[in-house]
Every structure is written in structure tokens, then in C-alpha cells.
Scaffold this motif. Structure first.
Motif, PDB file in Angstrom:
ATOM      1  N   LEU A 441       0.845  -1.084  -0.218  1.00  0.00           N
ATOM      2  CA  LEU A 441       0.115  -0.144  -0.095  1.00  0.00           C
ATOM      3  C   LEU A 441       0.981   1.190  -0.033  1.00  0.00           C
ATOM      4  O   LEU A 441       0.229   2.234   0.201  1.00  0.00           O
ATOM      5  N   THR A 442       2.213   1.013  -0.263  1.00  0.00           N
ATOM      6  CA  THR A 442       2.976   2.282  -0.238  1.00  0.00           C
ATOM      7  C   THR A 442       2.493   2.973  -1.623  1.00  0.00           C
ATOM      8  O   THR A 442       2.693   4.312  -1.604  1.00  0.00           O
ATOM      9  N   SER A 443       1.993   2.504  -2.599  1.00  0.00           N
ATOM     10  CA  SER A 443       1.455   3.110  -3.724  1.00  0.00           C
ATOM     11  C   SER A 443       0.317   3.933  -3.546  1.00  0.00           C
ATOM     12  O   SER A 443      -0.288   4.762  -4.509  1.00  0.00           O
ATOM     13  N   GLN A 444      -0.390   3.556  -2.663  1.00  0.00           N
ATOM     14  CA  GLN A 444      -1.422   4.402  -1.946  1.00  0.00           C
ATOM     15  C   GLN A 444      -1.143   5.433  -0.966  1.00  0.00           C
ATOM     16  O   GLN A 444      -2.037   6.013  -0.469  1.00  0.00           O
ATOM     17  N   GLY A 445       0.025   5.705  -0.653  1.00  0.00           N
ATOM     18  CA  GLY A 445       0.230   6.773   0.151  1.00  0.00           C
ATOM     19  C   GLY A 445       0.762   6.345   1.607  1.00  0.00           C
ATOM     20  O   GLY A 445       1.472   7.185   2.453  1.00  0.00           O
ATOM     21  N   LEU A 446       0.593   5.171   2.046  1.00  0.00           N
ATOM     22  CA  LEU A 446       1.332   4.741   3.292  1.00  0.00           C
ATOM     23  C   LEU A 446       2.914   4.693   3.201  1.00  0.00           C
ATOM     24  O   LEU A 446       3.160   4.400   2.071  1.00  0.00           O
ATOM     25  N   ARG A 447       3.536   4.640   4.270  1.00  0.00           N
ATOM     26  CA  ARG A 447       4.869   4.443   4.107  1.00  0.00           C
ATOM     27  C   ARG A 447       5.374   2.916   4.460  1.00  0.00           C
ATOM     28  O   ARG A 447       4.181   2.068   4.972  1.00  0.00           O
ATOM     29  N   ASP A 448       6.373   2.654   4.384  1.00  0.00           N
ATOM     30  CA  ASP A 448       6.893   1.159   4.406  1.00  0.00           C
ATOM     31  C   ASP A 448       7.182   0.863   5.545  1.00  0.00           C
ATOM     32  O   ASP A 448       6.980   1.711   6.688  1.00  0.00           O
ATOM     33  N   THR A 449       7.397  -0.320   6.234  1.00  0.00           N
ATOM     34  CA  THR A 449       7.682  -0.915   7.402  1.00  0.00           C
ATOM     35  C   THR A 449       8.825  -0.204   8.278  1.00  0.00           C
ATOM     36  O   THR A 449       9.164   0.002   9.448  1.00  0.00           O
ATOM     37  N   SER A 450       9.670   0.379   7.301  1.00  0.00           N
ATOM     38  CA  SER A 450      10.946   1.493   7.629  1.00  0.00           C
ATOM     39  C   SER A 450      10.484   3.087   7.742  1.00  0.00           C
ATOM     40  O   SER A 450      11.355   3.757   8.038  1.00  0.00           O
ATOM     41  N   CYS A 451       9.016   3.184   7.619  1.00  0.00           N
ATOM     42  CA  CYS A 451       8.771   4.607   7.658  1.00  0.00           C
ATOM     43  C   CYS A 451       9.064   5.607   6.531  1.00  0.00           C
ATOM     44  O   CYS A 451       9.125   6.668   6.571  1.00  0.00           O
ATOM     45  N   ARG A 452       9.637   4.855   5.488  1.00  0.00           N
ATOM     46  CA  ARG A 452       9.965   5.536   4.288  1.00  0.00           C
ATOM     47  C   ARG A 452       8.860   5.670   3.335  1.00  0.00           C
ATOM     48  O   ARG A 452       7.957   4.715   3.074  1.00  0.00           O
ATOM     49  N   HIS A 453       8.712   6.953   2.624  1.00  0.00           N
ATOM     50  CA  HIS A 453       7.821   6.822   1.503  1.00  0.00           C
ATOM     51  C   HIS A 453       8.276   6.295   0.236  1.00  0.00           C
ATOM     52  O   HIS A 453       9.358   6.414  -0.154  1.00  0.00           O
ATOM     53  N   ARG A 454       7.304   5.339  -0.491  1.00  0.00           N
ATOM     54  CA  ARG A 454       7.976   4.745  -1.815  1.00  0.00           C
ATOM     55  C   ARG A 454       6.878   4.964  -2.835  1.00  0.00           C
ATOM     56  O   ARG A 454       5.989   3.913  -2.992  1.00  0.00           O
ATOM     57  N   PRO A 455       6.548   6.184  -3.142  1.00  0.00           N
ATOM     58  CA  PRO A 455       5.407   6.274  -3.852  1.00  0.00           C
ATOM     59  C   PRO A 455       5.208   5.770  -5.299  1.00  0.00           C
ATOM     60  O   PRO A 455       6.261   5.596  -6.054  1.00  0.00           O
ATOM     61  N   ASP A 456       4.075   5.333  -5.662  1.00  0.00           N
ATOM     62  CA  ASP A 456       4.224   4.871  -6.924  1.00  0.00           C
ATOM     63  C   ASP A 456       4.155   5.927  -8.102  1.00  0.00           C
ATOM     64  O   ASP A 456       3.616   6.888  -7.869  1.00  0.00           O
ATOM     65  N   ALA A 457       4.500   5.525  -9.239  1.00  0.00           N
ATOM     66  CA  ALA A 457       4.630   6.528 -10.351  1.00  0.00           C
ATOM     67  C   ALA A 457       3.138   6.950 -10.884  1.00  0.00           C
ATOM     68  O   ALA A 457       3.067   8.032 -11.302  1.00  0.00           O
ATOM     69  N   ALA A 458       2.231   6.093 -10.713  1.00  0.00           N
ATOM     70  CA  ALA A 458       0.943   6.187 -11.037  1.00  0.00           C
ATOM     71  C   ALA A 458       0.427   7.279 -10.147  1.00  0.00           C
ATOM     72  O   ALA A 458      -0.683   7.766 -10.428  1.00  0.00           O
ATOM     73  N   ALA A 459       0.941   7.399  -8.912  1.00  0.00           N
ATOM     74  CA  ALA A 459       0.100   8.409  -7.696  1.00  0.00           C
ATOM     75  C   ALA A 459       1.250   9.250  -7.019  1.00  0.00           C
ATOM     76  O   ALA A 459       1.350   9.155  -5.803  1.00  0.00           O
ATOM     77  N   PRO A 460       1.802  10.030  -8.018  1.00  0.00           N
ATOM     78  CA  PRO A 460       2.963  11.186  -7.321  1.00  0.00           C
ATOM     79  C   PRO A 460       2.537  12.062  -6.350  1.00  0.00           C
ATOM     80  O   PRO A 460       2.908  12.474  -5.304  1.00  0.00           O
ATOM     81  N   ASP A 461       0.921  12.402  -6.193  1.00  0.00           N
ATOM     82  CA  ASP A 461       0.413  13.267  -5.515  1.00  0.00           C
ATOM     83  C   ASP A 461       0.349  12.857  -4.145  1.00  0.00           C
ATOM     84  O   ASP A 461       0.451  13.613  -3.472  1.00  0.00           O
ATOM     85  N   LEU A 462       0.343  11.555  -4.012  1.00  0.00           N
ATOM     86  CA  LEU A 462       0.296  10.884  -2.690  1.00  0.00           C
ATOM     87  C   LEU A 462       1.468  11.073  -1.907  1.00  0.00           C
ATOM     88  O   LEU A 462       1.403  10.972  -0.604  1.00  0.00           O
ATOM     89  N   ALA A 463       2.532  11.502  -2.410  1.00  0.00           N
ATOM     90  CA  ALA A 463       3.825  11.638  -1.640  1.00  0.00           C
ATOM     91  C   ALA A 463       4.124  13.021  -1.473  1.00  0.00           C
ATOM     92  O   ALA A 463       5.476  13.453  -1.621  1.00  0.00           O
ATOM     93  N   ARG A 464       3.381  13.776  -1.721  1.00  0.00           N
ATOM     94  CA  ARG A 464       3.694  15.276  -1.749  1.00  0.00           C
ATOM     95  C   ARG A 464       4.226  15.871  -0.215  1.00  0.00           C
ATOM     96  O   ARG A 464       5.083  16.645  -0.158  1.00  0.00           O
ATOM     97  N   ALA A 465       4.079  15.054   0.750  1.00  0.00           N
ATOM     98  CA  ALA A 465       4.372  15.326   2.124  1.00  0.00           C
ATOM     99  C   ALA A 465       5.717  14.676   2.398  1.00  0.00           C
ATOM    100  O   ALA A 465       6.522  15.069   3.350  1.00  0.00           O
ATOM    101  N   ALA A 466       6.132  13.775   1.317  1.00  0.00           N
ATOM    102  CA  ALA A 466       7.622  13.321   1.718  1.00  0.00           C
ATOM    103  C   ALA A 466       8.704  14.496   1.889  1.00  0.00           C
ATOM    104  O   ALA A 466       8.689  15.280   1.035  1.00  0.00           O
ATOM    105  N   GLY A 467       9.480  14.251   2.841  1.00  0.00           N
ATOM    106  CA  GLY A 467      10.488  15.170   3.073  1.00  0.00           C
ATOM    107  C   GLY A 467      10.277  16.411   4.139  1.00  0.00           C
ATOM    108  O   GLY A 467      11.003  17.080   4.641  1.00  0.00           O
ATOM    109  N   ARG A 468       8.819  16.449   4.547  1.00  0.00           N
ATOM    110  CA  ARG A 468       8.452  17.301   5.683  1.00  0.00           C
ATOM    111  C   ARG A 468       8.624  16.812   6.912  1.00  0.00           C
ATOM    112  O   ARG A 468       7.974  17.540   7.697  1.00  0.00           O
ATOM    113  N   ASP A 469       9.031  15.533   7.072  1.00  0.00           N
ATOM    114  CA  ASP A 469       9.385  14.922   8.291  1.00  0.00           C
ATOM    115  C   ASP A 469      10.554  15.250   9.144  1.00  0.00           C
ATOM    116  O   ASP A 469      11.084  14.487   9.995  1.00  0.00           O
TER     117      ASP A 469
END
Length: 700
Positions: A441-469
């Protein structure tokens, strides 16, 4: 060496082979040997292996192994032959004639074999094609339904994943026939979960303490602590909840609207705060924070788990002067909702209406919900996707991360129940779990078990907040034991219970004949059904130490003689016996009959209230002459006898709060009024927060 070999070959040949034919013979022999060897030992086996693989037998790996082995065998045979020429040229020459004859026979046999294999393949392909054509006209079998219960903020990603799983998991050879159907529904309020999972029977709609409908096969709570609180399994119980890993991570964040975020955040001066207290101190230096909207803790587990950290941060940062004000600061009027979907749906509706964002307001919800809101995706069952209408830039939410706020880990819980745990159902649950491993579900905006964003290329808007942590989000592991996780949840619940006030509620329901008429719109059903649906939702949100009773009123009819004001369920705590179930059953039994009994007179006869409590009247408003001066005087006397009691009128429609007799009652006893809009859970949650606030008193 070459001369000895050629002489040996010449001497072994009979007839006409003389000196002039030595070179042609050697060339002819060499090429015939290589061609025949390759055809017999390489091309034919490789072609057959490829054909079998295309027919579904064997694999690409098998073709590769066959090719390598054939090449090695051919090279070894050729090398051995030339070595034999060097050592025993005469014997080698005699052997060559036998080898050439054998290769000729093998080549012919291989050719016939290839022709036979090709013919067989064509027949098989034709039969398979006919079979598929015939099969395409056969109806598909019924797919096995997998029922998933999930945290409200996880509905959107899970429904998207479930749709892809259903498309991928089809019957063998029948891509149009799905093997499974997956339904994803929102879990009940968090405090109702233990009773819901402890009840093994299929709950009816009236059983508000249970999971409605067929029981789930899969449960995906927001965190391991929520799972531990709800897990009722005693030792030796046949039914159990089994955790099968985690689907991803999503931290609870404090988010600001764009105007306030522009004051606080900049790319060149990234905030380095690590706790909620430090974040609030930073906010305080740039603007006045007027409130933090978060889903109601009694309904939403992450809000409950975040409560101790938010209470402490508000006081220590100086945002509020005393801890007694914390719950009011976290429950701003107008932003009360039972879950993130309802809360953010209300904000999105305001944004699309063109209103201005509320200044000074922050929102505390899971990061996943913020991403869905900003991207315009569907929000649970409350809001459809925004479509072509993007969220206005000034209404976007910008997250801030604190290590002391909850980190949600969404465990995948298999639910086993007697009579439902079949092998086919277990296989379906396992197939869905394995599919989620391959399609996280990282392609849906959840983070992986290491708490990192791994957005899918088909859903780039869902990772807009990556880097704000702020340089790396802390990623603690969930509690190691169920007991430790349950203790964390109970500690947060105790902190919240100390800050809230118990509710003592008398529900007064109009059951006169006019309540059988359509409500404000015909599609909503009758006025009574609208009122009952609202009260059932309210019953589900009341807590164990709250008390409640049910009163009904209507003029008796000839067919149904009765007391004008009746008490189907007397006042008692919800935790006492079957009080909640009795209320639900009594609501389900009500039918409209008889003429109107004056509303003010009915209220004056509700005599089970303590010195402080609340009376909720559900009615269609009645006619303008149903509140006489005498009736209003009796109601005023009742109100004076119960000075701490608040009265709230909930109108099913079509009457409004400014119509008589509702307006006259409100003016006489300072009653509150709401018009039931269909948002039963949201309106019930807002009323409960108001009733629990000791500072509001009087008019509720």
C-alpha cells in the motif's frame, strides 16, 4: 598429423575415393557431422521443449538448461572425434562411415519426429481453442466473498487494492471470472470493538454493540494497540484473532492550512522540532493557534492514543493556561467528527463552496488521510473523489511530525469464527495477504515498515508530504506483547476519561401518526425512520458510564390505547446489564400511530432527570397550536425544578427550528435545536461533545 588423418580416411573408403576427393570428403564430413549433430541433439529437443512450455508444461528455465546441455554435448562429441583421429586414424576412418550412416538415420527420424510433434501441437492448440470458445459461453461460478473491516482512514487505499486483487485473482484460464469478491467496510467505534468481536453471532442492524452484517474475515485496525484492546480471546477459545504482519505505517500529524503554514515553514529553514510541545511552541511564535480539530477519541483510536501527548503539549507550550481546558481546545465547535473521513469531508465541502479556511485552526489526523484529502481522493464513505475540482491551494493541509504522537502500523488480522473458517475461506484470506505483500500500500500513500515513502509513479501526488518529516521520522517498533499494547491503550483511555464529563440523557421520541409521513425529502424515508436511525447512532456512541432512558409520546388511538407519555426503557447506565441492547430493541419496535400530544406538555412529564442532565427530543415539530400557554408554563416549572438540565430539539423535517411551536419552546426554556441532516454519526458526535463540556451548561 593432417596427412595421417587424411590417409586413414582414404584407406578406409572403398571404390572411387582417390586423392582428388580427399578435401571434399573432409569438408563434407565435417559439415554433415556438425549439422546432423546439432539437429538431432539441439534443435529438435529445444523445439519440443519450447512447444511444451507454450502449452503450459515446463518453463523458460527448462528451455535454457536444455540448450546449454545440448551445446556442451555437441562440443564434447566433436572434440572427442578429432582426438580419435589424432591417435587412431585408421580406426577413426572406419568409425566415421558408421557414424555418418547413423546420423543420416537419426536426422530422418528427427525430421519425422518434428513433423509429428508439429501436427500434434496443431491438434492440441485447435482443441484448446475450441475448449476456450465453448468455456467462454459458460456462466462464471459465484466468487467467494471476503469481508474486510478496516480503520476509517484506510478505506480508500484498501478499496483500491481490493479492486486490483479481484481483477488479478481469476479462475484458471478464465480471466473474466473472478475467484473472489472483496467488500471493505469501516469498523465500529473503537470502544465498541471488544463487544463486537466477543459476539460470535451474526449481528442484526439493531445490535449496535456488534459488527453489523456478516462477520468479517479480515480486520485491519489502525494500530497494534487498537487490536490488543479489542482482542477478547481467552485461553482455549476456538475463535481467535491472528495477526499476519503489517500493511504499512502512517504517523499522526499536526497539519496547518496554507496561510498559517507559510508563516511557519520554509524550505531553507526546515523545522527541527521533535515533540508536539516543540511544534506548538514554534506555532505560537508565528500565529495564534485557536484550536486543534481531531476526530472524537471515543470513536477513533488514533485520536485516543494521541490524547495524552496533546494534553501535555498544550499545557507545557503555554497554548492553554490549565489542563482542564485541553479537551475543549481539542474539540472546536464546528469541527467535531467521529473519524478523519467525516472531519476532512466537511473541510473539503467548505473549500469547494468557496469559503475561506478557518484561521488559526490545526488538524490532528493520520498522514494517510491528509494525503487523500489534498489529492482529492475519496474519503471513506463520506466523500467521493473530488474529480476535476482540485482542492484550492489555500485549503491544502501541510503536515508537521512529532515523535511522541502515535505511529500507526495497520496490522493485518485474520478473524476466525466457528462455522465460517473453511479451507476455501482460509485460502482466500491467504491469497489476499500474499497479494498485498507483492503490491504494498505504499503506492497508495502509506509508508513502508521502515517509515519511508515509496510512492508509485501512477500516484505521485500521494507523496507530496515526503521530506516534511524534519530530517527523518522516528520509526519505533510496535509493542512486543499484546499486554503491553493493551496497557498503552488503557492508559490513554484513563487520561481521556478524567477530562470528560459523563452524560445523563433522556431521549423523548415523538411517535404520533404524523411521524409516518415523509421527511424533508422522500428518499430519506419517514420522519420516524430518520429519527430512529439518528438515535441508533447516538446509542452506539454513548459510553458505559453514561446513563440513558427512552420516552415516547403520542395521543392514544382507539386501536392502540396507551398512556400519552410512556417509558419503554428506564434510566440506567449503559454498562448495566443489557441497557444498550434494550434501547436498540425498543427503538426498532416503534411505529407511528395516534394524534399529536402537545410537545411542551410531554416534556413537562419527563420525570427521571437528576438535577443536571440532558433531554433530547426527536420530533417533526408538530402544529403551531400544540404549545399553549398552559403547556409552556408547565414546561417552565419543570425547567426550574431541574436548573442544570439542558433541552435539545432534534427535528426530522419538514419543520425548522424557527417554526412554532419549536420557536416558542426554545424562547421559554432556552433550548437548543438541530435539524437532522442525514449525517447521523457526525451530528451525534457533536451533540455528545457539547453535553460532556461542563462549561457550556444551560443551553446545550
Amino acid at each position: 598429423m593432417k596427412r595421417r588423418v587424411e590417409a586413414a580416411i582414404r584407406s578406409s573408403m572403398s571404390g572411387t575415393q582417390g586423392n582428388d576427393s580427399q578435401e571434399p570428403f573432409r569438408a563434407s564430413f565435417t559439415w554433415r557431422f556438425l549439422v546432423d549433430a546439432v539437429v538431432a541433439n539441439y534443435v529438435v529437443p529445444l523445439a519440443l521443449t519450447w512447444l511444451l512450455q507454450r502449452l503450459g508444461v515446463g518453463s523458460k528455465r527448462g528451455i535454457g538448461i536444455t540448450a546449454v546441455l545440448c551445446v556442451l554435448v555437441t562440443l564434447a562429441a566433436t572434440g572427442g572425434l578429432w582426438a580419435l583421429f589424432a591417435v587412431r586414424p585408421e580406426a577413426a576412418g572406419r568409425m566415421m562411415r558408421a557414424v555418418l550412416a547413423w546420423l543420416t538415420r537419426v536426422t530422418r527420424a528427427a525430421a519425422w519426429t518434428a513433423l509429428g510433434a508439429a501436427a500434434s501441437a496443431l491438434v492440441l492448440l485447435a482443441v484448446a481453442g475450441v475448449h476456450r470458445v465453448v468455456e467462454s459461453f459458460e456462466p462464471c461460478g459465484s466468487p467467494l466473498e471476503l469481508r474486510v473491516l478496516a480503520a476509517p482512514e484506510a478505506l480508500t487505499p484498501l478499496r483500491a487494492a481490493a479492486a486490483e486483487f479481484v481483477r488479478d485473482a481469476h479462475e484458471p484460464g478464465r480471466s473474466r471470472c473472478p475467484r473472489y469478491a472483496v467488500s471493505v467496510a469501516a469498523e465500529p467505534d473503537v470502544l465498541a470493538l471488544p463487544a463486537a468481536f466477543a459476539d460470535d453471532r451474526a449481528a442484526s442492524d439493531a445490535d449496535t454493540g456488534s459488527v453489523p452484517g456478516p462477520q468479517p474475515d479480515i480486520w485491519i485496525p489502525s494500530s497494534f494497540s487498537e487490536y490488543a484492546y479489542a482482542d477478547p480471546d481467552p485461553p482455549g477459545d476456538d475463535r481467535r484473532l491472528e495477526v499476519l504482519g503489517s500493511l504499512g505505517r502512517s504517523p499522526v500529524v499536526i497539519a496547518l492550512f496554507t496561510k498559517d503554514d507559510n508563516l511557519v515553514y520554509s524550505e531553507t529553514s526546515t523545522p527541527r522540532e521533535k515533540t508536539a510541545e516543540e511544534i506548538l511552541v514554534r506555532f505560537k511564535g508565528y500565529f495564534d493557534l485557536t484550536g486543534i480539530a481531531r476526530p472524537i477519541p471515543e470513536s477513533f483510536a488514533p485520536s485516543l492514543l494521541a490524547t495524552p501527548a496533546l494534553y501535555a503539549a498544550l499545557v507545557k507550550s503555554g497554548t492553554i493556561p490549565r489542563s482542564a481546558d485541553a479537551e475543549r481546545f481539542l474539540s472546536p465547535v464546528g469541527s467535531l467528527a467521529p473519524d478523519p473521513a467525516t472531519l476532512l469531508c466537511g473541510l473539503r465541502a467548505e473549500a469547494l463552496r468557496g469559503a475561506d479556511p478557518p484561521g488559526g485552526l490545526a488538524v490532528a489526523v493520520p498522514e494517510q488521510a491528509v494525503l487523500d484529502y489534498d489529492a482529492g481522493r475519496a474519503l471513506g464513505d463520506r466523500c467521493e473523489a473530488a474529480g476535476r475540482d482540485p482542492i484550492p491551494a489555500d485549503w491544502r493541509l501541510h503536515p508537521y511530525y512529532a515523535d511522541d504522537l502515535p505511529l500507526l502500523n495497520y496490522p493485518f488480522v485474520r478473524v476466525r469464527r466457528p462455522g465460517q473458517d473453511t479451507a476455501a475461506r482460509a485460502a482466500g484470506v491467504g491469497a489476499f495477504r500474499s497479494w498485498l505483500d507483492d503490491h504494498p500500500l505504499t503506492s497508495q500513500g502509506l509508508r513502508d515498515t521502515s517509515c519511508r515513502h515509496r510512492p508509485d509513479a501512477a500516484a505521485p501526488d500521494l507523496a507530496r508530504a515526503a521530506g516534511r518529516d524534519t530530517g527523518g521520522l522516528a520509526c519505533p517498533a510496535p509493542p512486543k506483547s499484546t499486554r503491553a499494547a493493551r496497557d498503552d491503550f488503557q492508559s490513554a483511555l484513563e487520561t481521556f476519561n478524567k477530562a470528560r464529563q459523563r452524560v445523563a440523557l433522556s431521549v423523548v421520541l415523538d411517535v404520533s401518526g404524523s411521524m409516518g409521513y415523509p421527511a424533508s425529502t422522500a428518499t430519506r424515508g419517514s420522519r420516524l425512520s430518520v429519527g430512529v436511525e439518528f438515535l441508533r447512532g447516538l446509542n452506539g456512541q454513548l459510553k458505559g458510564d453514561d446513563t440513558a432512558s427512552l420516552w415516547t409520546f403520542a395521543q392514544p388511538s382507539r386501536s392502540r390505547p396507551r398512556d400519552p407519555v410512556a417509558t419503554p426503557v428506564g434510566s440506567a447506565p449503559l454498562s448495566a446489564g443489557d441497557q444498550r441492547a434494550d434501547l436498540a430493541a425498543a427503538l426498532a419496535r416503534q411505529e407511528p400511530a395516534g394524534r399529536d400530544f402537545p410537545l411542551a406538555r410531554a416534556l413537562a412529564r419527563v420525570d427521571d432527570q437528576p438535577k443536571a442532565g440532558d433531554v433530547l427530543v426527536v420530533t417533526d415539530g408538530q402544529g403551531p397550536r400544540s404549545a399553549t400557554d398552559a403547556d409552556l408554563d408547565a414546561l417552565a416549572a419543570f425547567h426550574r425544578a431541574h436548573p442544570g438540565t439542558g433541552i435539545t430539539l432534534a427535528l426530522t423535517g419538514p419543520t425548522r427550528c424557527d417554526f412554532a411551536p419549536v420557536r416558542r419552546i426554545r424562547d421559554r426554556v432556552d433550548a437548543g435545536c438541530v435539524r437532522l441532516s442525514g449525517d447521523d454519526a457526525g451530528q451525534a458526535a457533536r451533540l455528545l461533545v457539547q453535553w460532556r463540556d461542563p462549561a457550556r451548561g444551560g443551553k446545550r
